[in-house]
Design an enzyme around this catalytic site. Structure first.
Site, PDB file in Angstrom:
ATOM      1  CE  LYS A   1      -1.846   4.690   6.976  1.00 26.02           C
ATOM      2  NZ  LYS A   1      -2.896   5.410   7.692  1.00 26.02           N
TER       3      LYS A   1
ATOM      4  CD  GLU B   1     -11.439   6.698   5.396  1.00 20.34           C
ATOM      5  OE1 GLU B   1     -10.975   5.571   5.615  1.00 20.34           O
ATOM      6  OE2 GLU B   1     -10.790   7.606   4.860  1.00 20.34           O
TER       7      GLU B   1
ATOM      8  NE  ARG C   1      -2.415   1.123   3.633  1.00 25.84           N
ATOM      9  CZ  ARG C   1      -3.113   1.003   4.743  1.00 25.84           C
ATOM     10  NH1 ARG C   1      -4.412   0.725   4.701  1.00 25.84           N
ATOM     11  NH2 ARG C   1      -2.553   1.144   5.926  1.00 25.84           N
TER      12      ARG C   1
HETATM   13  N1  PMP Z   1      -8.966   5.138   7.281  1.00 28.60           N
HETATM   14  C1  PMP Z   1      -8.013   6.044   7.521  1.00 28.60           C
HETATM   15  C2  PMP Z   1      -8.212   7.453   7.096  1.00 28.60           C
HETATM   16  C3  PMP Z   1      -6.823   5.649   8.178  1.00 28.60           C
HETATM   17  O1  PMP Z   1      -5.857   6.545   8.423  1.00 28.60           O
HETATM   18  C4  PMP Z   1      -6.653   4.302   8.576  1.00 28.60           C
HETATM   19  C5  PMP Z   1      -5.379   3.836   9.204  1.00 28.60           C
HETATM   20  N2  PMP Z   1      -5.173   4.304  10.485  1.00 28.60           N
HETATM   21  C6  PMP Z   1      -7.702   3.396   8.326  1.00 28.60           C
HETATM   22  C7  PMP Z   1      -8.835   3.857   7.654  1.00 28.60           C
HETATM   23  C8  PMP Z   1      -7.595   1.948   8.715  1.00 28.60           C
HETATM   24  O2  PMP Z   1      -6.644   1.304   7.916  1.00 28.60           O
HETATM   25  P1  PMP Z   1      -5.749   0.107   8.448  1.00 28.60           P
HETATM   26  O3  PMP Z   1      -6.673  -0.994   8.844  1.00 28.60           O
HETATM   27  O4  PMP Z   1      -4.875  -0.261   7.313  1.00 28.60           O
HETATM   28  O5  PMP Z   1      -4.985   0.616   9.620  1.00 28.60           O
END
Ligand code: PMP
Length: 291
Positions: free
Chosen positions: A149, A182, A50
């Protein structure tokens, strides 16, 4: 504590970057947050993939191969002797001048930090948490793809401030169309009629590694997982709701904008997923050989 900085492991006190680094000046860079459980780095390759995808989209060439990045991460965990913890991997555009043009940044800065993690308090997993909907919308795909990200979290931070001001730990972010994207640092799921539903990534969600894991576990448990479109109406009328994230793991949600979810207590399905997740994380991962 040893920090990986541009190819070397250096003591924390010596791990310094320039004030001309565009990661600092413009939030120009990408990052990952990864967990180590009982000496296993959970879904390391997926996180690094990622990271490289985010970097590719913003035309940031990471000055090492993906395999070397995996090795460097494992080495940094081993060097710190940390069997349980959190890895923060940062690649910034590097040192440039005061203009935004990344053409003037010669070498990206690569940082790997291995530290402890401030989790949600344990009681959240028993009692569940309440959410509000933030007025701050998720940045539209057309402006900056939320799948990146990036080091620039101002949009999410604004929504987090709204959550804090409302006295809740997380906030729901809607996309430009008013559908659920989200939360500020977690993905969101609902359970209804045997279906396990989460917003599709094109709705403005980060493709969370925990989200992907929960989609797999849900299927094994007998749910029908679906990446879809969700409105607030779907949340208010869900049987269960929960959040997923590397730091959060799986957190039950019992109230959204003043509406109790289901019977207003953490759902049984969420509990099953959390137990399955906790079993998986200690066995599934890249094992670190500690010296
Ligand atoms: N959405 C956002 C905006 C995030 O920054 C994160 C990670 N902290 C997530 C969702 C969750 O992703 P992951 O399960 O890969 O940590």
């Amino acid at each position: 504590m040893l920090i990986y900085l541009n190819g070397k492991l250096v003591p924390k006190e010596e791990a310094k970057v320039s004030v001309y680094d565009h990661g600092l000046l413009y939030g120009d860079g990408v990052f990952e947050g990864i967990r180590v459980y009982e000496g296993n780095i959970f879904r390391l390759r997926e996180h690094i993939e990622r990271l490289y995808e985010s970097a590719r989209t913003i035309m940031l060439e990471i000055p090492m191969s993906l395999e070397k990045m995996i090795e460097a991460t494992v080495e940094t965990v081993a060097a710190n002797g940390r069997k349980d913890g959190y890895i923060r991997l940062v690649v910034s555009r590097g040192v440039g001048d005061l203009g935004i043009d990344p053409a003037n940044c010669d070498v990206p800065t690569v940082i790997i930090i291995v530290d402890g993690i401030a989790l949600y308090p344990p009681e959240f997993y028993d009692t569940g948490i309440s959410l509000i909907t933030a007025s701050t919308r998720r940045i539209p795909l057309e402006c900056l793809d939320p799948r990146i990200k990036s080091l620039n979290y101002l949009n999410n931070i604004q929504a987090k401030i709204e959550a804090r001001r409302a006295g809740v730990p997380e906030a729901i972010m809607l996309n430009q169309n008013g559908r659920v994207a989200e939360c500020t640092a977690d993905n969101l799921f609902v359970i209804k009629d045997g279906k396990l539903l989460t917003p599709d990534v094109t709705e403005g969600a980060l493709p969370g590694i925990t989200r992907a894991t929960v989609l797999e576990l849900g299927k094994q448990i007998g749910y029908e997982p679906q990446e879809t479109r969700l409105g607030l109406h779907d949340l208010y009328n869900a049987e269960e709701c929960f959040l997923t994230g590397t730091g959060a793991e799986i957190v039950p949600v019992i109230n959204v904008d003043g509406r109790g979810i289901g019977d207003g207590t953490p759902g049984a399905g969420t509990g099953r997923l959390l137990r399955a997740f906790r079993e998986l994380i200690v066995t599934d991962g890249v094992a670190v050989a500690f010296r």
